[in-house]
Design a protein around this motif. Structure first.
Motif, PDB file in Angstrom:
ATOM      1  N   GLU B  19      25.889   5.133  16.492  1.00 35.73           N
ATOM      2  CA  GLU B  19      27.060   5.565  16.686  1.00 35.73           C
ATOM      3  C   GLU B  19      27.714   5.918  15.575  1.00 35.73           C
ATOM      4  N   LEU B  20      27.829   4.979  14.361  1.00 32.01           N
ATOM      5  CA  LEU B  20      28.354   5.254  12.951  1.00 32.01           C
ATOM      6  C   LEU B  20      27.906   6.527  12.638  1.00 32.01           C
ATOM      7  N   ALA B  21      26.644   6.557  12.613  1.00 38.40           N
ATOM      8  CA  ALA B  21      25.802   7.597  11.899  1.00 38.40           C
ATOM      9  C   ALA B  21      26.016   9.018  12.479  1.00 38.40           C
ATOM     10  N   ARG B  22      26.253   9.107  13.821  1.00 37.54           N
ATOM     11  CA  ARG B  22      26.898  10.131  14.464  1.00 37.54           C
ATOM     12  C   ARG B  22      28.133  10.606  14.089  1.00 37.54           C
ATOM     13  N   GLN B  23      28.970   9.660  13.961  1.00 37.76           N
ATOM     14  CA  GLN B  23      30.418   9.954  13.990  1.00 37.76           C
ATOM     15  C   GLN B  23      30.620  10.405  12.370  1.00 37.76           C
ATOM     16  N   SER B  24      29.772   9.742  11.537  1.00 36.46           N
ATOM     17  CA  SER B  24      29.974  10.124   9.924  1.00 36.46           C
ATOM     18  C   SER B  24      29.187  11.162   9.454  1.00 36.46           C
ATOM     19  N   GLY B  25      28.058  11.860  10.108  1.00 44.64           N
ATOM     20  CA  GLY B  25      27.109  12.753   9.890  1.00 44.64           C
ATOM     21  C   GLY B  25      26.084  12.171   8.901  1.00 44.64           C
ATOM     22  N   CYS B  26      25.571  11.304   9.083  1.00 45.34           N
ATOM     23  CA  CYS B  26      24.528  10.827   8.398  1.00 45.34           C
ATOM     24  C   CYS B  26      23.342  10.074   9.273  1.00 45.34           C
ATOM     25  N   LYS B  27      22.364   9.725   9.033  1.00 50.03           N
ATOM     26  CA  LYS B  27      21.376   9.094   9.747  1.00 50.03           C
ATOM     27  C   LYS B  27      21.257   7.414   9.562  1.00 50.03           C
ATOM     28  N   PRO B  28      20.880   6.895  10.502  1.00 50.33           N
ATOM     29  CA  PRO B  28      21.146   5.151  10.451  1.00 50.33           C
ATOM     30  C   PRO B  28      20.325   4.778   9.252  1.00 50.33           C
ATOM     31  N   GLU B  29      19.247   5.204   9.076  1.00 48.05           N
ATOM     32  CA  GLU B  29      18.557   4.904   7.585  1.00 48.05           C
ATOM     33  C   GLU B  29      19.149   4.959   6.414  1.00 48.05           C
ATOM     34  N   THR B  30      20.104   6.063   6.673  1.00 51.56           N
ATOM     35  CA  THR B  30      21.059   6.346   5.387  1.00 51.56           C
ATOM     36  C   THR B  30      21.745   5.245   5.058  1.00 51.56           C
ATOM     37  N   VAL B  31      22.386   5.183   6.471  1.00 55.41           N
ATOM     38  CA  VAL B  31      23.272   3.940   6.405  1.00 55.41           C
ATOM     39  C   VAL B  31      22.833   2.492   5.997  1.00 55.41           C
ATOM     40  N   ARG B  32      21.873   2.208   6.364  1.00 54.36           N
ATOM     41  CA  ARG B  32      21.246   1.048   6.075  1.00 54.36           C
ATOM     42  C   ARG B  32      20.995   0.986   4.268  1.00 54.36           C
ATOM     43  N   TYR B  33      20.318   2.315   3.973  1.00 50.79           N
ATOM     44  CA  TYR B  33      20.110   2.409   2.441  1.00 50.79           C
ATOM     45  C   TYR B  33      21.430   2.057   1.690  1.00 50.79           C
ATOM     46  N   TYR B  34      22.485   2.790   2.098  1.00 59.70           N
ATOM     47  CA  TYR B  34      23.559   2.550   1.523  1.00 59.70           C
ATOM     48  C   TYR B  34      24.187   1.207   1.544  1.00 59.70           C
ATOM     49  N   GLU B  35      24.042   0.674   2.665  1.00 61.92           N
ATOM     50  CA  GLU B  35      24.241  -0.980   2.426  1.00 61.92           C
ATOM     51  C   GLU B  35      23.491  -1.671   1.365  1.00 61.92           C
ATOM     52  N   GLY B  36      22.105  -1.367   1.633  1.00 59.79           N
ATOM     53  CA  GLY B  36      21.265  -1.774   0.648  1.00 59.79           C
ATOM     54  C   GLY B  36      21.658  -1.720  -0.897  1.00 59.79           C
ATOM     55  N   ILE B  37      22.059  -0.506  -1.330  1.00 60.91           N
ATOM     56  CA  ILE B  37      22.350  -0.423  -2.645  1.00 60.91           C
ATOM     57  C   ILE B  37      24.024  -0.496  -2.771  1.00 60.91           C
ATOM     58  N   GLY B  38      24.698  -1.160  -1.857  1.00 63.36           N
ATOM     59  CA  GLY B  38      26.015  -1.739  -1.873  1.00 63.36           C
ATOM     60  C   GLY B  38      27.037  -0.839  -1.888  1.00 63.36           C
ATOM     61  N   LEU B  39      26.948   0.435  -1.455  1.00 62.17           N
ATOM     62  CA  LEU B  39      27.952   1.378  -1.243  1.00 62.17           C
ATOM     63  C   LEU B  39      28.694   1.059   0.059  1.00 62.17           C
ATOM     64  N   LEU B  40      28.057   0.374   1.105  1.00 64.75           N
ATOM     65  CA  LEU B  40      28.633  -0.195   2.030  1.00 64.75           C
ATOM     66  C   LEU B  40      28.345  -1.560   1.892  1.00 64.75           C
ATOM     67  N   PRO B  41      29.685  -2.370   2.331  1.00 63.89           N
ATOM     68  CA  PRO B  41      29.348  -3.645   2.257  1.00 63.89           C
ATOM     69  C   PRO B  41      28.345  -4.148   3.624  1.00 63.89           C
ATOM     70  N   SER B  42      27.612  -5.304   3.736  1.00 69.27           N
ATOM     71  CA  SER B  42      26.787  -5.811   4.559  1.00 69.27           C
ATOM     72  C   SER B  42      27.734  -5.788   5.713  1.00 69.27           C
ATOM     73  N   ALA B  43      27.148  -5.105   6.972  1.00 69.29           N
ATOM     74  CA  ALA B  43      27.905  -5.239   8.277  1.00 69.29           C
ATOM     75  C   ALA B  43      27.622  -6.406   8.893  1.00 69.29           C
ATOM     76  N   PRO B  44      28.750  -6.830   9.573  1.00 70.52           N
ATOM     77  CA  PRO B  44      28.674  -8.039  10.655  1.00 70.52           C
ATOM     78  C   PRO B  44      27.514  -7.790  11.616  1.00 70.52           C
ATOM     79  N   ARG B  45      26.791  -8.964  11.847  1.00 72.85           N
ATOM     80  CA  ARG B  45      25.789  -8.591  12.959  1.00 72.85           C
ATOM     81  C   ARG B  45      26.156  -9.169  14.297  1.00 72.85           C
ATOM     82  N   ASN B  46      25.840  -8.523  15.509  1.00 77.54           N
ATOM     83  CA  ASN B  46      25.969  -9.319  17.047  1.00 77.54           C
ATOM     84  C   ASN B  46      24.812 -10.487  17.059  1.00 77.54           C
ATOM     85  N   GLU B  47      24.726 -11.167  18.072  1.00 72.71           N
ATOM     86  CA  GLU B  47      23.874 -12.153  18.473  1.00 72.71           C
ATOM     87  C   GLU B  47      22.439 -11.646  18.349  1.00 72.71           C
TER      88      GLU B  47
END
Lengths: 159, 159
Positions: B19-47
């Motif tokens: 859903e995040l990817a959809r709302q911001s116009g990129c792909k989930p892989e890219t989101v994880r990639y951005y987290e990996g390189i530190g552009l996005l902070p590590s997201a909190p996780r559910n159970e």
DNA sequence: CTTGACCCTCTAGTCGCTATAGGTATTAAG
DNA sequence: CTTAATACCTATAGCGACTAGAGGGTCAAG
């Protein structure tokens, strides 16, 4: 020397990879790379296993460099080389390749121009002060502040 | 679901990576990639160890996408984010970054325009026939047939 | 005979993702 | 409840077109 045991006339006809690189405007590493991917044929070697080149190689490499300078991809260059190697064939395919490439260049130009205009606008509208009131940051934060319609270029505008 | 044991009001506030990817116009892989390189902070996780995001993440990712659309490099985006995170600082650096980027865009634009002109010329001058007489191949073979001065763009014209 | 410039191969790094493999979690339907 | 579809997870490799580095060998001059 180069005349240790040469064919009678025209000695000095072989050059090393460094000289080839110099004469064609690229680096030795790139020459080896092009050989590796098959854009250049495997060069003959001297007794010490070093590549030796003739004017033919200079011409081929110059052609490659020039086509790359025009922005043709390595695969396109590969096709162009094949075509250039068959001078009696009709040049329709060359034409098609060039036109397709031109279309791509024009598309990029359009996107890049849109980006330049928007960048210029946002820079002009920034009047110093602090980041909280920076127009540049504002525009980046909110796409609606852009004068352009869709996404500007798709992240690879510059590529 | 989602209201099994929620904080009182505003339930539904967390979204998944898709859903995040959809709302911001990129792909989930890219989101994880951005987290990996530190552009996005590590997201909190559910159970179930899946990333959960709030509106803050949407805003940050949208900013990133937008800056990337403008052709800013990832490193430049990183700096822009840092600056955006400090709204009370003067925006000189933002300005400088944007202006430097504009200069690069304009340089690319100039080179790309030269390439387009030359491509257009060489395509127009080709009148069919065979490759042995093809103007396109001729120009690629011999830089002197170009109307431009130096090397057109340095192989990465399109990048 | 030594110095230094040149050359060799092979591997890894660049940039900004994208794709794949092989697994787990969640959700909707039956 | 089970099942099937979908979404998600990690880790790794691949893209294009080189470039840089390690760890050597070769060559020509002094």
């Amino acid at each position: 020397m180069a005349d240790q045991n040469p064919p009678p006339a025209n000695a000095e006809q072989y050059i090393g990879i460094g000289e080839l690189a110099r004469q064609s405007g690229c680096k030795p590493e790139t020459v080896r790379y092009y050989e590796g991917i098959g854009l250049l044929p495997s060069a003959p070697r001297n007794e010490g296993n070093q590549r030796r080149y003739t004017a033919t190689a200079i011409r081929r490499l110059t052609f490659i460099r020039h086509a790359r300078d025009f922005g043709f991809s390595v695969e396109a260059v590969r096709e162009l080389l094949q075509m250039a190697d068959h001078p009696t064939m009709p040049c329709e395919e060359v034409d098609t390749l060039a036109k397709r490439h031109l279309a791509e260049v024009e598309a990029r130009l359009a996107r890049l121009t849109a980006v330049r205009d928007e960048l210029t606008r946002m820079i002009h509208q920034c009047e110093g002060g602090n980041i909280g009131h920076c127009h540049i940051i504002d525009v980046l934060s909110d796409h609606r502040l852009c004068h352009q319609a869709g996404p500007h270029g798709g992240a690879d505008v510059l590529r």
